[in-house]
Design a protein around this motif. Structure first.
Motif, PDB file in Angstrom:
ATOM      1  N   GLU A 155      37.409  25.691  43.962  1.00  0.00           N
ATOM      2  CA  GLU A 155      37.378  25.947  45.279  1.00  0.00           C
ATOM      3  C   GLU A 155      37.266  27.406  45.694  1.00  0.00           C
ATOM      4  O   GLU A 155      36.523  27.635  46.812  1.00  0.00           O
ATOM      5  N   ALA A 156      38.208  28.131  44.846  1.00  0.00           N
ATOM      6  CA  ALA A 156      38.161  29.605  45.202  1.00  0.00           C
ATOM      7  C   ALA A 156      36.773  30.022  45.093  1.00  0.00           C
ATOM      8  O   ALA A 156      36.285  31.079  45.952  1.00  0.00           O
ATOM      9  N   ILE A 157      35.889  30.125  43.933  1.00  0.00           N
ATOM     10  CA  ILE A 157      34.711  30.611  43.803  1.00  0.00           C
ATOM     11  C   ILE A 157      33.787  30.016  44.927  1.00  0.00           C
ATOM     12  O   ILE A 157      32.956  30.948  45.482  1.00  0.00           O
ATOM     13  N   LEU A 158      33.798  28.956  45.215  1.00  0.00           N
ATOM     14  CA  LEU A 158      33.044  28.505  46.414  1.00  0.00           C
ATOM     15  C   LEU A 158      33.243  29.058  47.679  1.00  0.00           C
ATOM     16  O   LEU A 158      32.290  29.461  48.381  1.00  0.00           O
ATOM     17  N   VAL A 159      34.483  29.240  48.129  1.00  0.00           N
ATOM     18  CA  VAL A 159      34.868  29.793  49.220  1.00  0.00           C
ATOM     19  C   VAL A 159      34.433  31.627  49.290  1.00  0.00           C
ATOM     20  O   VAL A 159      33.907  31.724  50.160  1.00  0.00           O
ATOM     21  N   ALA A 160      34.495  32.006  48.142  1.00  0.00           N
ATOM     22  CA  ALA A 160      34.192  33.438  47.957  1.00  0.00           C
ATOM     23  C   ALA A 160      32.747  33.563  48.219  1.00  0.00           C
ATOM     24  O   ALA A 160      31.995  34.428  48.856  1.00  0.00           O
ATOM     25  N   VAL A 161      31.924  32.665  47.718  1.00  0.00           N
ATOM     26  CA  VAL A 161      30.490  32.786  47.929  1.00  0.00           C
ATOM     27  C   VAL A 161      30.101  32.532  49.498  1.00  0.00           C
ATOM     28  O   VAL A 161      29.304  33.133  50.116  1.00  0.00           O
ATOM     29  N   LYS A 162      30.852  31.590  50.027  1.00  0.00           N
ATOM     30  CA  LYS A 162      30.740  31.294  51.368  1.00  0.00           C
ATOM     31  C   LYS A 162      30.873  32.594  52.223  1.00  0.00           C
ATOM     32  O   LYS A 162      30.286  33.111  53.059  1.00  0.00           O
ATOM     33  N   ARG A 163      32.032  33.266  51.771  1.00  0.00           N
ATOM     34  CA  ARG A 163      32.355  34.497  52.655  1.00  0.00           C
ATOM     35  C   ARG A 163      31.232  35.673  52.255  1.00  0.00           C
ATOM     36  O   ARG A 163      30.941  36.393  53.380  1.00  0.00           O
ATOM     37  N   LEU A 164      30.652  35.679  51.403  1.00  0.00           N
ATOM     38  CA  LEU A 164      29.746  36.564  51.025  1.00  0.00           C
ATOM     39  C   LEU A 164      28.539  36.522  52.126  1.00  0.00           C
ATOM     40  O   LEU A 164      28.153  37.493  52.449  1.00  0.00           O
ATOM     41  N   TYR A 165      28.391  35.499  52.151  1.00  0.00           N
ATOM     42  CA  TYR A 165      27.153  34.852  53.314  1.00  0.00           C
ATOM     43  C   TYR A 165      27.366  35.075  54.611  1.00  0.00           C
ATOM     44  O   TYR A 165      26.584  35.256  55.473  1.00  0.00           O
ATOM     45  N   LEU A 166      28.862  34.954  54.994  1.00  0.00           N
ATOM     46  CA  LEU A 166      29.298  35.079  56.311  1.00  0.00           C
ATOM     47  C   LEU A 166      28.959  36.662  57.079  1.00  0.00           C
ATOM     48  O   LEU A 166      29.001  36.909  58.075  1.00  0.00           O
TER      49      LEU A 166
END
Length: 392
Positions: A357-368
């Motif tokens: 979950e942490a990795i997925l959220v990090a990817v989301k934050r990258l694209y935000l």
């Protein structure tokens, strides 16, 4: 190739010592004489992997962004060979059957980048992008556009100053690509690269099997979450395969992925070593992946905020999995399998869920790109899915 370490001797050790001496890492070192064994059968000093050589190897590994263990394996030996080349010492060209690598190639790439012709990573690999950049330069400056860096091209490069300053064209291109792809995860192409276990000297078979099982399971959990968020996810290998890092990067390149995330476990002879660390591409030439750095930092902070794994921070490295990938890439060492606390944590499915979950959220934050973001460690998988559903 065999591994060379403290106590070894022979012609390969003599070559290692000669390169280290030439680079200034091994002072007062005699150069190989051609006769490496004395009449009594003892190896001469220039062919012995002694304490000074061990320290020099570690200093070289530290400078070049390699694993600092004092062992000269394929990665360190290749880096030593590459460091011995200086621009002008050989003719450079694009060879598909035997690509050229070295510091001379990196210097050429840097010169072409400063002149505005090369926009890739300064990685020391003479690839097709380097070839095309060199041809464009030669055509613009009245040279034969053959893509071969010989005496005439070298003289021309030395006579010119720089045209581009104040930023890396590669960094600008990476950042623009992320901006154009938009904030939603749907449609993003991600390659997950689970380690195979036992990818270090003196690996314990039982420990390696546990490591491989942990990494494969974490990969499955991450792929499931990313797929639920609408991402196109790919795994770099089959469960029974153990490709090289170069082959893993080649798979991601062939897919045309937006990001590559490599999952590994760390090891250390001292069992007290513990914690999670993340790595992105960066060199002593000043070239690095800015998006890789950003993603590496996001992943590191999210995992540390959500688990009790020690924060070993984010670092630049020149490992092949990072160097050969044509997209931003991150290697994540999720913990030390050689440490009881970390191994116990990673064996818990709930902890692996949290890391995924942490990795997925990090990817989301990258694209935000900083828009509508939430504090580290607070964005949940359910909230992320809900935001993706609303956007659709």
């Amino acid at each position: 190739m065999p591994l060379f370490r403290l106590g070894d001797h022979g012609s390969a050790v003599a070559e290692i010592r000669a390169i280290l001496a030439g680079q200034g890492f091994l002072t007062d070192a005699p150069l190989p004489t051609g006769r490496l064994v004395d009449p009594n059968g003892w190896a001469l000093p220039e062919a012995v992997f002694d304490v000074a050589t061990d320290q020099a190897v570690r200093a070289f590994q530290q400078q070049r962004g390699l694993l600092v263990d004092g062992v000269v394996g394929p990665a360190t030996f290749g880096a030593l060979r590459e460091s011995s080349y200086r621009l002008g010492a050989r003719v450079l060209c694009y060879l598909t059957s035997a690509p050229m690598h070295g510091d001379d190639v990196a210097t050429l790439q840097s010169r072409l980048q400063n002149l505005g012709f090369y926009t890739g990573l300064v990685d020391g690999h003479f690839d097709v992008d380097t070839h095309n950049a060199l041809r464009n330069y030669q055509g613009d400056y009245g040279l034969n556009p053959d893509g071969i860096c010989g005496p005439a091209t070298l003289r021309s490069l030395k006579q010119l100053g720089t045209r581009v300053t104040g930023g890396s064209p590669h960094a600008i291109r990476e950042e623009e690509h992320v901006r154009r792809r938009g904030p939603q995860l749907s449609g993003k192409r991600i390659v997950i690269d689970p380690g195979s276990g036992g990818d270090h000297p003196d690996a314990d078979p039982a420990e390696s099997a546990i490591e491989a099982e942990i990494l494969w399971d974490l990969s499955d959990r991450l792929v499931g979450r990313m797929t639920a968020a609408g991402m196109e996810t790919f795994v770099s290998r089959r469960e029974d395969e153990n490709p090289t890092d170069e082959e893993r990067a080649g798979t991601a390149n062939a897919i045309g992925a937006d990001l590559l995330i490599a999952l590994r476990c760390a090891h250390y002879p001292n069992s007290r070593a513990s914690g999670v660390a993340s790595f992105h591409y960066g060199t002593t030439h000043g070239s690095s992946s800015t998006i890789g750095r950003s993603l590496s930092g996001f992943i590191q902070r999210e995992i540390v905020a959500r688990t009790d794994l020690r924060d070993c921070r984010s670092h630049e490295r020149t490992w092949e999995i990072l160097r050969r990938s044509q997209m931003p890439a991150v290697q994540l060492d999720i913990g030390y399998i050689s440490n009881l606390h970390d191994a116990t944590q990673l064996s818990d499915p709930a902890v692996r869920d949290t890391i995924a979950e942490a990795i997925l959220v990090a990817v989301k934050r990258l694209y935000l790109l900083g828009r509508d973001d939430q504090p580290t460690g607070t964005y949940t998988f359910a909230e992320l899915l809900a935001s993706e559903q609303v956007a659709r």
